[in-house]
Design a protein around this motif. Sequence first.
Motif, short mmCIF file in Angstrom:
data_model
loop_
_atom_site.label_atom_id
_atom_site.label_comp_id
_atom_site.label_asym_id
_atom_site.label_seq_id
_atom_site.Cartn_x
_atom_site.Cartn_y
_atom_site.Cartn_z
N ARG A 8 2.31 15.70 -2.43
CA ARG A 8 2.50 15.32 -3.83
C ARG A 8 3.76 14.48 -4.04
NH1 ARG A 8 1.95 20.88 -7.07
NH2 ARG A 8 3.03 21.60 -5.19
N ALA A 9 4.78 14.73 -3.23
CA ALA A 9 6.03 13.98 -3.39
C ALA A 9 5.83 12.48 -3.13
CB ALA A 9 7.08 14.53 -2.43
N SER A 10 4.87 12.13 -2.31
CA SER A 10 4.63 10.72 -1.98
C SER A 10 4.11 9.93 -3.18
CB SER A 10 3.62 10.60 -0.83
OG SER A 10 4.09 11.27 0.32
N TRP A 11 3.58 10.64 -4.18
CA TRP A 11 3.01 9.97 -5.34
C TRP A 11 4.04 9.75 -6.45
CZ3 TRP A 11 -2.22 8.50 -5.72
CH2 TRP A 11 -3.02 8.89 -4.64
N ARG A 12 5.20 10.36 -6.31
CA ARG A 12 6.21 10.25 -7.37
C ARG A 12 6.72 8.82 -7.49
NH1 ARG A 12 9.53 15.70 -5.59
NH2 ARG A 12 7.94 17.20 -6.25
N SER A 17 0.17 7.41 3.56
CA SER A 17 -0.77 8.49 3.22
C SER A 17 -1.38 8.29 1.84
CB SER A 17 -0.05 9.84 3.28
OG SER A 17 1.03 9.88 2.35
N VAL A 18 -0.58 7.79 0.91
CA VAL A 18 -1.08 7.52 -0.44
C VAL A 18 -2.06 6.36 -0.42
CG1 VAL A 18 -0.43 6.75 -2.76
CG2 VAL A 18 0.97 8.44 -1.56
N ALA A 19 -1.68 5.29 0.29
CA ALA A 19 -2.55 4.12 0.37
C ALA A 19 -3.89 4.48 0.99
CB ALA A 19 -1.87 3.01 1.19
#
Length: 314
Positions: A53-57, A179-181
């Motif tokens: 979740r931190a990667s989306w911040r 990871s988000v991409a």
Amino acid sequence: MNVLLSAAFVLCWSSGFIGAKLGAGSANAVTVLMWRFLPLALVLALVSALVARASWRGLTARDVLRQTVIGALSQSGYLLTVYAAIQLGVSSGTTALIDGTQPLVAGALAGPLLRQYVSRRQWLGLWLGISGVAVVTLADASAVHGVPPWAYAVPFVGMLSLVAATFLESRTRTPVAPSVAMTVHCATSAVVFTALAAAFGATAPPAEGSFWLAVGWLVVLSTFGGYGLYWLVLRRSGVTRVNTLMFLMAPVTAIWGALMFGEPFGLQTGLGLALALVAVLVVHRGERPVTTRGSSGRSAAPAPVDERAVQGGR
């Protein structure tokens, strides 16, 4: 760049063409692609919600939308044309070679689209690469019967789709975690291919074990391995090195396809692949530092032409 990482990228990316050939023998292209991405997208979404979740911040809706478009171009559009071409009878090696001209085309378009200098040597490399594609395509067409001539244009569409995604990525200002991409791209592909499969009445998977073997092959080797390593290597080492590795895909795939499926690999095919490899050497020897100007009229930092073709926006 780490040698093992480079070798893994080449093998995993090449495996996508082989996996497409495996899947083409048991199901429609959109059926294979739907079942490749639908479960994968659900798993990645769950992992993102629980672990990453931190990667989306810090990402805005506009950032996510941009990644959605990049995914639709670089994954959905690209893969659909690859699978369609192979299902139409185009050999995996020829498809890989046509798609492998992406670095040359991106480098050539860097001039008119990004106002960057493209040398005569680089243009020469582009035409050498195109010549190699023509030689291999003609060899493939003469050795394989029953393939409509227009089928050989299908991989070009996918290559241009990947080029468009590359230039859109170059203008991305906000850093996005790999990871988000990948999650956004796979979710986009899952929606696109599920909609297409439903439209064509091809959502039901076949009972053959070869179908699920192809799906597992594509998820593990091609998506996590090839597609994931593409963006990882691109961000760690730059597009110049990625471009060099991309030109190894065609010979690796051609040899792999010949050994695994008995696809044609004669003298003419070898000559075309050699021309493509010479093309990338010519292009990279022709690199020179360039200076681009923004709307303010101030000079930007020098960078190699094709390096900024992908990474100029960051």
